[in-house]
Design a protein around this motif. Structure first.
Motif, PDB file in Angstrom:
ATOM      1  N   GLU A  82     -82.457 -62.591  -3.485  1.00  0.00           N
ATOM      2  CA  GLU A  82     -83.966 -62.496  -4.398  1.00  0.00           C
ATOM      3  C   GLU A  82     -84.165 -61.877  -5.789  1.00  0.00           C
ATOM      4  OE1 GLU A  82     -87.250 -61.398  -1.847  1.00  0.00           O
ATOM      5  OE2 GLU A  82     -86.664 -61.957  -0.411  1.00  0.00           O
ATOM      6  N   HIS A 104     -88.781 -68.910  -7.484  1.00  0.00           N
ATOM      7  CA  HIS A 104     -88.887 -69.037  -5.569  1.00  0.00           C
ATOM      8  C   HIS A 104     -88.165 -70.319  -6.243  1.00  0.00           C
ATOM      9  CE1 HIS A 104     -91.861 -66.826  -4.266  1.00  0.00           C
ATOM     10  NE2 HIS A 104     -92.349 -66.331  -5.076  1.00  0.00           N
ATOM     11  N   ARG A 105     -87.793 -71.017  -4.929  1.00  0.00           N
ATOM     12  CA  ARG A 105     -87.245 -72.494  -4.347  1.00  0.00           C
ATOM     13  C   ARG A 105     -87.996 -73.309  -5.178  1.00  0.00           C
ATOM     14  NH1 ARG A 105     -84.836 -73.762   1.615  1.00  0.00           N
ATOM     15  NH2 ARG A 105     -83.930 -71.936   0.756  1.00  0.00           N
ATOM     16  N   HIS A 106     -89.177 -73.648  -5.010  1.00  0.00           N
ATOM     17  CA  HIS A 106     -90.369 -74.933  -5.986  1.00  0.00           C
ATOM     18  C   HIS A 106     -89.886 -74.750  -7.101  1.00  0.00           C
ATOM     19  CE1 HIS A 106     -93.151 -71.967  -5.230  1.00  0.00           C
ATOM     20  NE2 HIS A 106     -93.676 -72.200  -6.066  1.00  0.00           N
ATOM     21  N   GLU A 107     -90.019 -73.037  -7.527  1.00  0.00           N
ATOM     22  CA  GLU A 107     -90.690 -73.500  -8.861  1.00  0.00           C
ATOM     23  C   GLU A 107     -88.620 -73.528  -9.371  1.00  0.00           C
ATOM     24  OE1 GLU A 107     -93.686 -69.406  -9.079  1.00  0.00           O
ATOM     25  OE2 GLU A 107     -90.976 -68.631  -9.108  1.00  0.00           O
ATOM     26  N   LYS A 108     -88.262 -73.296  -8.950  1.00  0.00           N
ATOM     27  CA  LYS A 108     -86.580 -73.538  -9.441  1.00  0.00           C
ATOM     28  C   LYS A 108     -86.595 -75.275  -9.573  1.00  0.00           C
ATOM     29  CE  LYS A 108     -83.528 -70.033  -7.854  1.00  0.00           C
ATOM     30  NZ  LYS A 108     -82.372 -69.506  -6.970  1.00  0.00           N
ATOM     31  N   LYS A 109     -87.016 -76.001  -8.734  1.00  0.00           N
ATOM     32  CA  LYS A 109     -86.721 -77.466  -8.882  1.00  0.00           C
ATOM     33  C   LYS A 109     -87.752 -77.524  -9.523  1.00  0.00           C
ATOM     34  CE  LYS A 109     -89.935 -79.227  -5.838  1.00  0.00           C
ATOM     35  NZ  LYS A 109     -90.510 -79.700  -4.513  1.00  0.00           N
ATOM     36  N   TYR A 113     -86.129 -77.053 -13.094  1.00  0.00           N
ATOM     37  CA  TYR A 113     -84.502 -78.382 -13.260  1.00  0.00           C
ATOM     38  C   TYR A 113     -85.359 -79.584 -14.065  1.00  0.00           C
ATOM     39  CZ  TYR A 113     -80.867 -75.574 -11.052  1.00  0.00           C
ATOM     40  OH  TYR A 113     -80.048 -74.198 -10.792  1.00  0.00           O
TER      41      TYR A 113
END
Length: 316
Positions: free
Chosen positions: A13, A125-130, A133
């Motif tokens: 993490e 977090h994963r949605h923040e990375k999305k 991008y």
């Protein structure tokens, strides 16, 4: 062996002690600066080509080409022209450094942007990375589009400005002032094209709604027009509209996206939480009397008899 052991010890993490964060930041900055310096050194050998690329649109529009044909037709043509000059003994050297450094920062941007992303990404977090991008992938083309738009508007801007030249005078354009003008217009146009992306980001985070953005359309049109009139160096309406027009279109496009996103968000909230999400807690305070009434109904069950076994009733 030591490197592989360190890689295995890293938290998936991205959590690490403060000293490790500082060491990671130092390494990322060193790599970014090394890339900028390397590209700057290479660009120093081509700084003449870079200057010619930046000044070519203006010279093609208003430059004074000292040829026999131009001099022969000088009396027939009344259109003003300009000649680029350099003032000072050290100015050529400082211009070479500035242009080379600017080229180094711009051309090495993929490297230092990646280093910045590699430092920040483990903590997202994963949605923040999305979302990151998506915004980076959209923001870069918007900025480049605005910069190219400014580059294409420069000839018209220079021609309109030189029309104010009094008769019998000549125009001398210092090269450092000309490069500052070009860079300022490129930055202004590029950053202005980021406005719709900022509005979409505020809508996704829940700061503003699409209805509120739509209610601002009169003020936004006036504000964008004033911004274009102030930031563009020329006073002609064509150059001002060249900057304001695309921003108007992108503003209404961002408003339409926000309205659609608000509808989708309201439908998702009406459906309730998903199976893997916890529902919201009801934190509404209750009346003490109601709590006592509920507790009274939840009293111990009635005893079937008064007989005691070993001194205890059937409840205890």
């Amino acid at each position: 062996m030591l490197k592989s052991a360190r890689k295995q010890e890293k938290d998936p993490e991205g959590r690490m002690p403060l000293a490790e964060h500082l060491r990671e930041l130092r390494n990322r900055l060193a790599k970014a600066l090394l890339a900028i310096v390397a590209v700057t050194v290479v660009a120093a050998f081509f700084y003449n080509d870079i200057i010619n690329l930046l000044t070519k649109p203006i010279l093609d529009s208003v430059g004074c080409d000292q040829t026999f044909e131009q001099l022969a037709n000088a009396t027939e043509s009344s259109e003003p022209c300009a000649e680029i000059t350099i003032n000072g003994l050290l100015t050529p050297f400082t211009l070479a450094l500035q242009v080379s450094l600017m080229a180094g920062v711009v051309l090495a941007s993929p490297v230092w942007l990646y280093q910045l992303w590699a430092f920040v990404a483990p903590g997202l977090h994963r949605h923040e990375k999305k979302y990151a991008y998506a915004f980076v992938g959209t923001g870069a083309p918007l900025f480049l589009g605005g910069a190219y738009f400014a580059y294409s508007v420069l000839p018209t801007t220079a021609s309109v400005l030189l029309d104010f030249t009094p008769d019998g005078t000549s125009n001398l354009l210092p090269l450092d002032d000309l490069l500052d003008l070009v860079l300022r217009m490129v930055l202004v146009f590029g950053l202005s094209f980021e406005l719709p992306l900022l509005l979409i980001f505020l809508n996704i985070t829940g700061v503003i709604t699409g209805k509120r953005m739509l209610s601002w359309w009169r003020a936004m049109i006036m504000g964008i027009t004033l911004f274009a009139a102030i930031t563009t160096p020329s006073t002609d309406p064509l150059t001002m509209l060249a900057l304001a027009g695309p921003i108007w279109v992108m503003y209404f496009g961002a408003t339409a996206f926000s309205l659609i996103n608000d509808r989708r968000r309201s439908r998702r909230e009406a459906m309730g939480p998903a199976d893997d999400e916890a529902s919201d807690l009801d934190l509404t305070p209750e009346d003490i009397g109601e709590v006592e009434a509920v507790s009274a109904t939840r009293a111990l069950p009635e005893q079937s008899g008064t007989d005691r076994v070993n001194g205890y009733d059937d409840v205890t």
